[in-house]
Design a protein around this motif. Structure first.
Motif, PDB file in Angstrom:
ATOM      1  N   ASP A 136      -8.079  -9.500  11.752  1.00  0.00           N
ATOM      2  CA  ASP A 136      -6.718 -10.106  11.808  1.00  0.00           C
ATOM      3  C   ASP A 136      -5.810  -9.402  10.693  1.00  0.00           C
ATOM      4  OD1 ASP A 136      -7.328 -11.664  13.871  1.00  0.00           O
ATOM      5  OD2 ASP A 136      -8.211 -13.277  12.488  1.00  0.00           O
ATOM      6  N   ASN A 137      -5.927  -8.063  10.493  1.00  0.00           N
ATOM      7  CA  ASN A 137      -5.349  -7.381   9.496  1.00  0.00           C
ATOM      8  C   ASN A 137      -3.842  -7.585   9.468  1.00  0.00           C
ATOM      9  OD1 ASN A 137      -4.318  -5.760   7.432  1.00  0.00           O
ATOM     10  ND2 ASN A 137      -6.019  -4.063   7.991  1.00  0.00           N
ATOM     11  N   LEU A 138      -3.236  -8.114   8.606  1.00  0.00           N
ATOM     12  CA  LEU A 138      -1.808  -8.408   8.479  1.00  0.00           C
ATOM     13  C   LEU A 138      -0.928  -7.217   7.792  1.00  0.00           C
ATOM     14  CD1 LEU A 138      -2.122 -12.276   7.631  1.00  0.00           C
ATOM     15  CD2 LEU A 138      -1.828 -11.349   9.849  1.00  0.00           C
TER      16      LEU A 138
END
Length: 119
Positions: free
Chosen positions: A81-83
């Motif tokens: 879930d790299n933002l």
């Protein structure tokens, strides 16, 4: 009529109870294999499940001393879930070590994450 309904509803319960031990053993990871240990750790360790995504180049090394089985897992794993918009740092180099406590339980005791950036 009521008796037939009771018999029909009891059969699935008995069948489920009879098959439950077999389904549990099939679903359980075999921690004596590297694949089983890696699958177990990736599915049950809190950091691994919350922070790390798919992994590549995973290696498992085991050692034994004084009756205790130790393991070390090294891999490169995507950040889950790299933002980050430009994904300059999309992965972690993972070095995790721990113990196989029982045939069905392993515990990560130490984990180092090194952020891998392209720039």
């Amino acid at each position: 009529m009521k008796r037939r309904f009771c018999t029909a509803s009891v059969v699935p319960v008995i069948l489920l109870a009879a098959l439950w031990p077999f389904s549990a053993s099939i679903a359980a990871d075999d921690l004596s294999t590297d694949h089983g240990l890696l699958t177990f750790v990736r599915s049950n360790d809190t950091i691994w499940t919350r922070v790390l995504g798919t992994c590549r180049d995973a290696t498992v090394v085991r050692s034994s001393r004084q009756g205790r089985i130790d393991f070390n897992i090294k891999a490169e794993c995507a950040v889950k879930d790299n933002l980050e918009g430009n994904m300059d740092c999309p992965a972690y180099k993972v070095d995790a070590s721990g113990t196989v406590d029982t045939p069905s339980q392993a515990t990560v005791r130490k984990m180092t994450l090194e952020l891998r950036c392209s720039g």
